[in-house]
Design a protein around this motif. Structure first.
Motif, PDB file in Angstrom:
ATOM      1  N   VAL A  23       0.821  -1.208   0.000  1.00 25.39           N
ATOM      2  CA  VAL A  23       0.000   0.000   0.000  1.00 25.39           C
ATOM      3  C   VAL A  23       0.855   1.260   0.000  1.00 25.39           C
ATOM      4  O   VAL A  23       0.557   2.237  -0.687  1.00 25.39           O
ATOM      5  CB  VAL A  23      -0.944  -0.005   1.224  1.00 25.39           C
ATOM      6  N   SER A  24       1.937   1.247   0.770  1.00 24.15           N
ATOM      7  CA  SER A  24       2.698   2.481   0.988  1.00 24.15           C
ATOM      8  C   SER A  24       3.909   2.638   0.076  1.00 24.15           C
ATOM      9  O   SER A  24       4.509   3.717   0.044  1.00 24.15           O
ATOM     10  CB  SER A  24       3.167   2.532   2.442  1.00 24.15           C
ATOM     11  N   ASN A  25       4.287   1.610  -0.683  1.00 20.52           N
ATOM     12  CA  ASN A  25       5.480   1.709  -1.520  1.00 20.52           C
ATOM     13  C   ASN A  25       5.313   2.820  -2.555  1.00 20.52           C
ATOM     14  O   ASN A  25       4.257   2.963  -3.176  1.00 20.52           O
ATOM     15  CB  ASN A  25       5.743   0.372  -2.217  1.00 20.52           C
ATOM     16  N   PHE A  26       6.379   3.586  -2.754  1.00 14.42           N
ATOM     17  CA  PHE A  26       6.323   4.723  -3.683  1.00 14.42           C
ATOM     18  C   PHE A  26       7.012   4.444  -5.011  1.00 14.42           C
ATOM     19  O   PHE A  26       6.454   4.656  -6.082  1.00 14.42           O
ATOM     20  CB  PHE A  26       6.958   5.950  -3.033  1.00 14.42           C
ATOM     21  N   VAL A  27       8.246   3.943  -4.948  1.00 14.01           N
ATOM     22  CA  VAL A  27       9.080   3.973  -6.141  1.00 14.01           C
ATOM     23  C   VAL A  27       8.607   3.013  -7.225  1.00 14.01           C
ATOM     24  O   VAL A  27       8.657   3.335  -8.419  1.00 14.01           O
ATOM     25  CB  VAL A  27      10.552   3.690  -5.759  1.00 14.01           C
ATOM     26  N   THR A  28       8.116   1.831  -6.858  1.00 11.56           N
ATOM     27  CA  THR A  28       7.680   0.871  -7.877  1.00 11.56           C
ATOM     28  C   THR A  28       6.477   1.384  -8.663  1.00 11.56           C
ATOM     29  O   THR A  28       6.484   1.362  -9.902  1.00 11.56           O
ATOM     30  CB  THR A  28       7.386  -0.496  -7.241  1.00 11.56           C
ATOM     31  N   PRO A  29       5.408   1.870  -7.998  1.00  9.07           N
ATOM     32  CA  PRO A  29       4.318   2.482  -8.779  1.00  9.07           C
ATOM     33  C   PRO A  29       4.772   3.707  -9.564  1.00  9.07           C
ATOM     34  O   PRO A  29       4.247   3.977 -10.652  1.00  9.07           O
ATOM     35  CB  PRO A  29       3.292   2.859  -7.709  1.00  9.07           C
ATOM     36  N   ALA A  30       5.760   4.450  -9.030  1.00 10.98           N
ATOM     37  CA  ALA A  30       6.230   5.637  -9.743  1.00 10.98           C
ATOM     38  C   ALA A  30       6.935   5.263 -11.042  1.00 10.98           C
ATOM     39  O   ALA A  30       6.742   5.910 -12.082  1.00 10.98           O
ATOM     40  CB  ALA A  30       7.163   6.449  -8.850  1.00 10.98           C
ATOM     41  N   LEU A  31       7.747   4.218 -11.008  1.00 14.13           N
ATOM     42  CA  LEU A  31       8.504   3.826 -12.195  1.00 14.13           C
ATOM     43  C   LEU A  31       7.647   3.094 -13.222  1.00 14.13           C
ATOM     44  O   LEU A  31       7.787   3.316 -14.430  1.00 14.13           O
ATOM     45  CB  LEU A  31       9.689   2.937 -11.789  1.00 14.13           C
ATOM     46  N   LEU A  32       6.784   2.212 -12.760  1.00 16.38           N
ATOM     47  CA  LEU A  32       6.034   1.349 -13.676  1.00 16.38           C
ATOM     48  C   LEU A  32       4.566   1.749 -13.835  1.00 16.38           C
ATOM     49  O   LEU A  32       3.880   1.208 -14.706  1.00 16.38           O
ATOM     50  CB  LEU A  32       6.108  -0.109 -13.201  1.00 16.38           C
ATOM     51  N   GLY A  33       4.078   2.663 -12.988  1.00 17.79           N
ATOM     52  CA  GLY A  33       2.677   3.050 -13.067  1.00 17.79           C
ATOM     53  C   GLY A  33       2.442   4.458 -13.559  1.00 17.79           C
ATOM     54  O   GLY A  33       1.513   4.710 -14.344  1.00 17.79           O
ATOM     55  N   LEU A  34       3.257   5.404 -13.135  1.00 17.31           N
ATOM     56  CA  LEU A  34       3.036   6.796 -13.517  1.00 17.31           C
ATOM     57  C   LEU A  34       3.072   7.035 -15.020  1.00 17.31           C
ATOM     58  O   LEU A  34       2.313   7.878 -15.521  1.00 17.31           O
ATOM     59  CB  LEU A  34       4.056   7.704 -12.817  1.00 17.31           C
ATOM     60  N   PRO A  35       3.949   6.348 -15.779  1.00 19.48           N
ATOM     61  CA  PRO A  35       3.926   6.593 -17.233  1.00 19.48           C
ATOM     62  C   PRO A  35       2.582   6.339 -17.888  1.00 19.48           C
ATOM     63  O   PRO A  35       2.299   6.894 -18.953  1.00 19.48           O
ATOM     64  CB  PRO A  35       4.998   5.618 -17.763  1.00 19.48           C
TER      65      PRO A  35
END
Length: 586
Positions: free
Chosen positions: A225-237
């Motif tokens: 739930v709280s992880n930032f970097v993985t969603p940022a790298l693979l989700g934000l695009p």
């Protein structure tokens, strides 16, 4: 109780060195833990910021600001929890309860992903599966002619799989430790009475492992739930937002009130999860299997199924530990991103500035900014380890050696556990809210090394206190009482008796804190600045700017530091791993 009686008790307590020490550590925790949270909440209640609450919860923006990211966060948490428990539990059963060959090596390899930075696996995934959906360089499979679908390259599927590949190690270690406590004699005795293997597993093994299963699942859920970097790298695009990425975007774009409100929401969600974990596992303490009598572990012969189970086990550790490491190293050497046919080069490691390559960026070992970030990262890890270790030892001493006043002991226990409930990125936001502006004569600490150390100590104090308490529990009070009879004061006892006797456990705990700071991005991503760079933040920046080779090279440096320190700590501690114990045939 009258006021006079209370005053007398306070005067008596004040003459006790342990009480004075406890009040001092309580004050430090108030500054490091209470003040940032209070500052975070109070900053959203000022006249100009109150509207942020309605914007987040009850406006046309709410769906994009809160509800969609919250739903995505919960989805990632549930998926991570389920897959981590299944994979971690399977590997724990293989390395602890079976007799397949190479299980000791499997056990070591299964613990490595948790020592890696979470973005290492995300970068490895991107290097392999990235397609042309968002532009920029493509991955290895695409360059080899494989048409990677969008759902496999970006969004919830790769985010969930990479989070699982990182956090299954946590479930593995918890479940393996629980399985190691199952007495093989009890299981064999049950089978001799006619119980089936299924009933033995259900009535003997499962109750022992159940708390570890639940605890591992809830911890993996909280991390997902709280992880930032993985969603940022693979989700934000592809605009796949979670709570952590949404609050990061709000704060970095200047919309700090809404970012602070989202931080509070994330803290509440994580706290509810961890509270549930404590309640569930706290009520399962009746399954005692550790007694004064020795018990042997029971290795299960898998027969014809052994090769299949072994192959599946090796496939898991290969995909989560071995292959990502190989991909990161080779990708950092590729002349063109994701294209090994273009040849290999050491430019991204030791090359000078060349305008035709990576926009003139130097190799990581020839780049002053990278070298400065490496020094800052190592120094930060050492300072936080020393600070958290000292504070953890003092708190553990007060808690284990004092009984009164009870309110002080209770406050120390609670406040030293609170940071465990706060996701790193939310804690970073809290420190900005409290210390990002001048407070009286104290200048703004934002962008300084001081705020990084303070936030690091606050974030890791639960681990330091647990390590300190475990070390203190091994020191008999008789030894300290002898020192008291010899006239040694509190400071001298701490320096000459407690510190030497607990040094081994404190060192191990300190190394774990050091590794946590070296590999963690969520805590420092809001606090680090270009004037005070750290490796994890530079990795994220390089990846965001599509400097894939440089990002992978820096990640390899972080991995070498963190994994090397972890293995050294385990070797120094000398504690046998559950899977390293000998088993006997049934």
């Amino acid at each position: 109780m009258t006021v006079t009686t209370m005053a007398v008790r306070l005067r008596v307590a004040a003459r006790q060195p342990a009480v004075v020490l406890g009040l001092g550590t309580l004050l430090v925790l108030a500054v490091l833990v209470v003040a940032p949270i209070v500052g975070l909440v109070s900053s959203t209640l000022t006249a100009g910021n109150r509207e942020a609450w309605s914007d987040v919860f009850a406006s046309r923006l709410s769906e994009n600001l809160l509800w969609d990211p919250l739903g995505n966060s919960i989805l990632m948490g549930v998926t991570t929890a389920v897959l981590s428990t299944v994979i971690g539990g399977f590997l724990a059963w293989v390395v602890v309860m079976t007799r397949i060959r190479g299980r000791a090596v499997l056990g070591v390899l299964a613990t490595i992903p948790f020592a890696l930075p979470s973005f290492a696996l995300a970068l490895a995934w991107e290097s392999v599966f990235r397609n042309d959906l968002v532009g920029g360089s493509t991955g290895i499979l695409w360059n080899l002619g494989f048409q990677v679908p969008d759902w496999l390259a970006w969004g919830p599927v790769p985010v969930a799989l990479t989070l699982t590949a990182h956090y299954f190690s946590l479930s593995f270690m918890l479940i393996a430790a629980a399985l190691a406590s199952v007495n093989g004699d009890l299981m064999e005795a049950a089978e001799m009475t006619g119980a089936s293997k299924l009933r033995v597993a259900k009535d003997i093994a499962l109750p022992v492992v159940a708390p570890a299963l639940v605890s591992g699942a809830l911890l993996a859920f909280a991390e997902g739930v709280s992880n930032f970097v993985t969603p940022a790298l693979l989700g934000l695009p592809v605009r796949f937002h979670t709570l952590s990425t949404r609050l990061y975007g709000s704060i970095t774009t200047g919309d700090t009130p809404r970012g602070y409100v989202l931080s509070i929401v994330l803290i509440v969600v994580a706290a509810m999860i961890m509270y549930t974990s404590t309640r569930v596992t706290g009520g399962r303490r009746s399954f005692a299997t550790i007694t004064g009598k020795g018990g042997r572990q029971r290795g299960i012969a898998l027969g014809a199924w052994g090769w299949l189970v072994g192959a599946l086990s090796w496939l898991v550790v290969a995909c989560t530990t071995i292959l990502p490491g190989i991909v990161l190293v080779l990708s950092s050497l590729a002349r063109r991103t994701g294209d090994f046919t273009s040849g290999l080069t050491l430019h991204y490691w030791i090359g000078g500035s060349d305008p035709s390559i990576a926009q003139g960026q130097r190799g990581v070992l020839n780049n002053p900014q990278i070298l400065q970030a490496t020094a800052n990262t190592v120094l930060l890890g050492v300072c936080v380890a020393l600070g958290a270790g000292l504070l953890g030892l003092l708190i553990s001493y007060v808690v284990t050696r004092s009984r009164h006043p009870r309110w002080m002991i209770g406050s120390l226990n609670v406040l030293s556990f609170v940071p465990f409930l706060i996701p790193g990125i939310a804690l970073g936001a809290a420190f900005i809210a409290q210390f990002g502006a001048p407070i009286g004569p104290i200048p703004s600490l934002y962008g300084t090394f001081t705020i990084l150390v303070m936030a690091g100590i606050a974030a890791t104090i639960p681990f330091a206190v647990r390590s300190g308490t475990a070390a203190m529990s091994q020191v008999s009070t008789d030894i300290e009482e002898s020192a008291v009879m010899a006239g040694a004061g509190l400071v001298r006892r701490l320096r000459s008796v407690i510190a030497p006797l607990t040094a081994r456990g404190l060192f191990t705990g300190g190394v774990l804190v050091f590794v946590q700071m070296v590999r963690d991005l969520s805590l420092v991503v809001l606090l680090a600045t270009p004037a005070m760079p750290v490796l994890a933040v530079l990795t994220y920046q390089y990846s965001s700017e599509n400097f894939t080779q440089l990002a992978n090279a820096v990640t390899v440096i972080i991995a070498v530091i963190s994994v090397g320190a972890t293995l050294a700590a385990r070797r120094f501690e000398g504690a046998a791993q559950p899977w390293a114990r000998k088993t006997t045939a049934p």
